[in-house]
Scaffold this active site. Structure first.
Site, PDB file in Angstrom:
ATOM      1  N   ARG A  39      -1.859 -14.597   4.100  1.00  0.00           N
ATOM      2  CA  ARG A  39      -2.635 -13.911   5.154  1.00  0.00           C
ATOM      3  C   ARG A  39      -1.934 -14.076   6.504  1.00  0.00           C
ATOM      4  NH1 ARG A  39      -6.699 -10.210   4.038  1.00  0.00           N
ATOM      5  NH2 ARG A  39      -7.459 -10.602   6.135  1.00  0.00           N
ATOM      6  N   THR A  94      -5.776  -7.517  10.369  1.00  0.00           N
ATOM      7  CA  THR A  94      -6.079  -6.233   9.725  1.00  0.00           C
ATOM      8  C   THR A  94      -5.635  -5.048  10.579  1.00  0.00           C
ATOM      9  OG1 THR A  94      -7.984  -7.222   8.628  1.00  0.00           O
ATOM     10  CG2 THR A  94      -7.945  -4.816   8.790  1.00  0.00           C
ATOM     11  N   ASN A 126      -1.844   0.214   7.154  1.00  0.00           N
ATOM     12  CA  ASN A 126      -1.409  -1.138   7.538  1.00  0.00           C
ATOM     13  C   ASN A 126      -0.568  -1.841   6.462  1.00  0.00           C
ATOM     14  OD1 ASN A 126      -3.560  -1.658   5.857  1.00  0.00           O
ATOM     15  ND2 ASN A 126      -4.680  -2.959   7.287  1.00  0.00           N
ATOM     16  N   LYS A 129       0.842  -1.205   0.000  1.00  0.00           N
ATOM     17  CA  LYS A 129       0.000   0.000   0.000  1.00  0.00           C
ATOM     18  C   LYS A 129       0.878   1.257   0.000  1.00  0.00           C
ATOM     19  CE  LYS A 129      -3.945  -2.240   2.293  1.00  0.00           C
ATOM     20  NZ  LYS A 129      -4.857  -2.194   3.470  1.00  0.00           N
ATOM     21  N   GLU A 138      -9.554 -10.372  -7.726  1.00  0.00           N
ATOM     22  CA  GLU A 138      -8.641  -9.233  -7.580  1.00  0.00           C
ATOM     23  C   GLU A 138      -7.518  -9.257  -8.625  1.00  0.00           C
ATOM     24  OE1 GLU A 138      -7.434  -9.347  -3.474  1.00  0.00           O
ATOM     25  OE2 GLU A 138      -9.453  -8.868  -2.756  1.00  0.00           O
ATOM     26  N   ARG A 172       2.471  -6.801   9.102  1.00  0.00           N
ATOM     27  CA  ARG A 172       1.798  -5.698   9.808  1.00  0.00           C
ATOM     28  C   ARG A 172       2.285  -5.578  11.239  1.00  0.00           C
ATOM     29  NH1 ARG A 172      -4.166  -7.087   7.266  1.00  0.00           N
ATOM     30  NH2 ARG A 172      -4.050  -5.738   5.420  1.00  0.00           N
ATOM     31  N   PHE A 219     -15.568   3.762   7.152  1.00  0.00           N
ATOM     32  CA  PHE A 219     -14.211   4.186   6.800  1.00  0.00           C
ATOM     33  C   PHE A 219     -13.947   4.097   5.293  1.00  0.00           C
ATOM     34  CE2 PHE A 219     -14.182  -0.284   8.054  1.00  0.00           C
ATOM     35  CZ  PHE A 219     -13.620  -0.894   6.946  1.00  0.00           C
ATOM     36  N   TYR A 238     -12.440  -2.742  -3.460  1.00  0.00           N
ATOM     37  CA  TYR A 238     -13.024  -2.698  -2.113  1.00  0.00           C
ATOM     38  C   TYR A 238     -14.552  -2.661  -2.143  1.00  0.00           C
ATOM     39  CZ  TYR A 238      -8.477  -2.298   0.234  1.00  0.00           C
ATOM     40  OH  TYR A 238      -7.216  -2.548   0.741  1.00  0.00           O
TER      41      TYR A 238
HETATM   42  N1  LIG Z   1     -11.705  -0.078  11.512  1.00  0.00           N
HETATM   43  C1  LIG Z   1     -10.921   0.384  10.527  1.00  0.00           C
HETATM   44  N2  LIG Z   1     -10.500   1.642  10.592  1.00  0.00           N
HETATM   45  C2  LIG Z   1      -9.729   2.132   9.624  1.00  0.00           C
HETATM   46  N3  LIG Z   1      -9.331   1.461   8.550  1.00  0.00           N
HETATM   47  C3  LIG Z   1      -9.713   0.202   8.445  1.00  0.00           C
HETATM   48  C4  LIG Z   1     -10.516  -0.412   9.419  1.00  0.00           C
HETATM   49  N4  LIG Z   1     -10.758  -1.647   9.052  1.00  0.00           N
HETATM   50  C5  LIG Z   1     -10.113  -1.786   7.909  1.00  0.00           C
HETATM   51  N5  LIG Z   1      -9.495  -0.692   7.533  1.00  0.00           N
HETATM   52  C6  LIG Z   1      -8.747  -0.493   6.349  1.00  0.00           C
HETATM   53  O1  LIG Z   1      -9.452  -1.086   5.279  1.00  0.00           O
HETATM   54  C7  LIG Z   1      -8.708  -2.138   4.755  1.00  0.00           C
HETATM   55  C8  LIG Z   1      -9.593  -3.215   4.333  1.00  0.00           C
HETATM   56  O2  LIG Z   1     -10.154  -3.844   5.432  1.00  0.00           O
HETATM   57  P1  LIG Z   1     -10.288  -5.353   5.429  1.00  0.00           P
HETATM   58  O3  LIG Z   1     -11.319  -5.650   6.453  1.00  0.00           O
HETATM   59  O4  LIG Z   1     -10.440  -5.894   4.059  1.00  0.00           O
HETATM   60  O5  LIG Z   1      -8.882  -5.701   5.990  1.00  0.00           O
HETATM   61  P2  LIG Z   1      -7.856  -6.675   5.363  1.00  0.00           P
HETATM   62  O6  LIG Z   1      -8.536  -7.694   4.560  1.00  0.00           O
HETATM   63  O7  LIG Z   1      -6.976  -7.105   6.482  1.00  0.00           O
HETATM   64  O8  LIG Z   1      -7.024  -5.669   4.464  1.00  0.00           O
HETATM   65  P3  LIG Z   1      -6.763  -5.772   2.928  1.00  0.00           P
HETATM   66  O9  LIG Z   1      -8.074  -6.091   2.285  1.00  0.00           O
HETATM   67  O10 LIG Z   1      -6.256  -4.387   2.617  1.00  0.00           O
HETATM   68  O11 LIG Z   1      -5.737  -6.844   2.823  1.00  0.00           O
HETATM   69  C9  LIG Z   1      -7.724  -2.500   5.840  1.00  0.00           C
HETATM   70  O12 LIG Z   1      -6.560  -3.095   5.390  1.00  0.00           O
HETATM   71  C10 LIG Z   1      -7.441  -1.173   6.456  1.00  0.00           C
HETATM   72  O13 LIG Z   1      -6.502  -0.449   5.712  1.00  0.00           O
HETATM   73  N1  LIG Z   2     -10.213   3.036   8.789  1.00  0.00           N
HETATM   74  C1  LIG Z   2     -10.521   1.717   8.758  1.00  0.00           C
HETATM   75  N2  LIG Z   2     -10.018   0.969   7.792  1.00  0.00           N
HETATM   76  C2  LIG Z   2     -10.331  -0.347   7.768  1.00  0.00           C
HETATM   77  C3  LIG Z   2     -11.163  -0.944   8.722  1.00  0.00           C
HETATM   78  N3  LIG Z   2     -11.303  -2.250   8.422  1.00  0.00           N
HETATM   79  C4  LIG Z   2     -10.578  -2.423   7.340  1.00  0.00           C
HETATM   80  N4  LIG Z   2      -9.984  -1.308   6.946  1.00  0.00           N
HETATM   81  C5  LIG Z   2      -9.103  -1.112   5.850  1.00  0.00           C
HETATM   82  O1  LIG Z   2      -9.623  -1.783   4.768  1.00  0.00           O
HETATM   83  C6  LIG Z   2      -8.687  -2.757   4.310  1.00  0.00           C
HETATM   84  C7  LIG Z   2      -9.374  -3.910   3.752  1.00  0.00           C
HETATM   85  O2  LIG Z   2     -10.206  -4.474   4.705  1.00  0.00           O
HETATM   86  P1  LIG Z   2     -10.305  -6.030   4.832  1.00  0.00           P
HETATM   87  O3  LIG Z   2     -10.258  -6.594   3.487  1.00  0.00           O
HETATM   88  O4  LIG Z   2     -11.451  -6.324   5.733  1.00  0.00           O
HETATM   89  O5  LIG Z   2      -8.994  -6.382   5.656  1.00  0.00           O
HETATM   90  P2  LIG Z   2      -7.614  -6.969   5.133  1.00  0.00           P
HETATM   91  O6  LIG Z   2      -7.987  -7.985   4.140  1.00  0.00           O
HETATM   92  O7  LIG Z   2      -6.944  -7.520   6.344  1.00  0.00           O
HETATM   93  O8  LIG Z   2      -6.852  -5.820   4.575  1.00  0.00           O
HETATM   94  C8  LIG Z   2      -7.847  -3.046   5.486  1.00  0.00           C
HETATM   95  O9  LIG Z   2      -6.593  -3.528   5.181  1.00  0.00           O
HETATM   96  C9  LIG Z   2      -7.755  -1.704   6.089  1.00  0.00           C
HETATM   97  O10 LIG Z   2      -6.794  -0.923   5.417  1.00  0.00           O
HETATM   98  C10 LIG Z   2     -11.682  -0.113   9.746  1.00  0.00           C
HETATM   99  O11 LIG Z   2     -12.437  -0.544  10.621  1.00  0.00           O
HETATM  100  N5  LIG Z   2     -11.327   1.218   9.724  1.00  0.00           N
HETATM  101 MG   LIG Z   3      -9.358  -7.529   2.863  1.00  0.00          MG
END
Ligand SMILES: Nc1ncnc2c1ncn2[C@@H]1O[C@H](COP(=O)(O)OP(=O)(O)OP(=O)(O)O)[C@@H](O)[C@H]1O
Ligand SMILES: Nc1nc2c(ncn2[C@@H]2O[C@H](COP(=O)(O)OP(=O)(O)O)[C@@H](O)[C@H]2O)c(=O)[nH]1
Ligand SMILES: [Mg+2]
Length: 166
Positions: A102, A108, A129, A26, A143, A119, A74, A66
């Site tokens: 993962r 996350t 993150n 990112k 994707e 992370r 958010f 997304y």
């Molecule tokens: N509660 C939150 N507050 C702020 N940002 C969040 C939050 N949850 C997720 N994000 C951001 O949105 C991204 C997508 O959330 P997601 O739940 O997909 O997390 P993720 O799957 O871990 O992340 P990614 O999809 O980016 O690999 C997160 O990676 C994070 O950058």
């Molecule tokens: N600000 C914010 N960002 C979030 C939150 N949950 C997820 N994201 C971001 O959204 C990204 C994608 O969310 P997700 O796919 O659920 O998590 P990831 O796959 O672990 O990245 C995360 O990596 C976070 O960057 C959140 O509760 N608040």
């Molecule tokens: Mg995700």
């Protein structure tokens, strides 16, 4: 017999059986100069890089990427964050690569991510993150299709033609 099966598949070069995932460094990860460190971890684990590019992601691409988070509070800050600078998108291939990456990436919320994960080692803020990793095999296929054209993915084999590097 699973080993025999794997041997037969690898000797006929059955690429289609290998799982692939989308990994993206990112904008904060690129800013923090973590691209090399992240590539190193995936290489050392034994995965195979089959696609890579540096790009400024468009809002259109990020909206598709997304899509599932569209209703989250958010969402708009997430799109702003992801479009704030260049991203390094990569496709990595290998056995169980979706689940394993993962685990390498961590939770996350970096505050929940264990030390030793990407992370957990390089971030403290969920809004920065560092890395994206697909969270399912189906999601990964979707994707990869968004981020890469099929002619940007390269099928290559190690010359030893075995699982030496896997
Ligand atoms: N509660 C939150 N507050 C702020 N940002 C969040 C939050 N949850 C997720 N994000 C951001 O949105 C991204 C997508 O959330 P997601 O739940 O997909 O997390 P993720 O799957 O871990 O992340 P990614 O999809 O980016 O690999 C997160 O990676 C994070 O950058
Ligand atoms: N600000 C914010 N960002 C979030 C939150 N949950 C997820 N994201 C971001 O959204 C990204 C994608 O969310 P997700 O796919 O659920 O998590 P990831 O796959 O672990 O990245 C995360 O990596 C976070 O960057 C959140 O509760 N608040
Ligand atoms: Mg995700």
């Amino acid at each position: 017999s699973i080993l025999i099966m794997q041997y037969i598949l690898s000797s006929i070069g059955a690429h289609g059986t290998q799982e692939r995932t989308l990994i993206a460094v990112k904008p904060d990860g690129v800013q923090k100069r973590l691209v090399g460190e992240i590539i190193k971890r995936f290489e050392q684990r034994g995965f195979k890089l089959v696609g890579m590019k540096l790009l400024q992601a468009s809002e259109e691409l990020l909206a598709k990427h997304y899509h599932d988070l569209k209703t989250k509070s958010f969402y708009s800050s997430l799109i702003d964050y992801m479009s704030s600078g260049p991203v390094v998108a990569m496709v990595w291939e290998g056995s169980n690569v979706v689940k394993t990456s993962r685990a390498m990436v961590g939770e996350t919320n970096p505050l929940d991510a264990r030390p030793g994960t990407i992370r957990g080692d390089f971030s403290v803020d969920i809004c920065r993150n560092v890395i994206h990793a697909s969270d399912s095999v189906d999601g990964a296929q979707r994707e990869i299709g968004l981020w890469f054209q099929s002619n940007e993915l390269v099928d290559w084999e190690s010359c030893l033609h075995s699982n030496t590097y896997q």
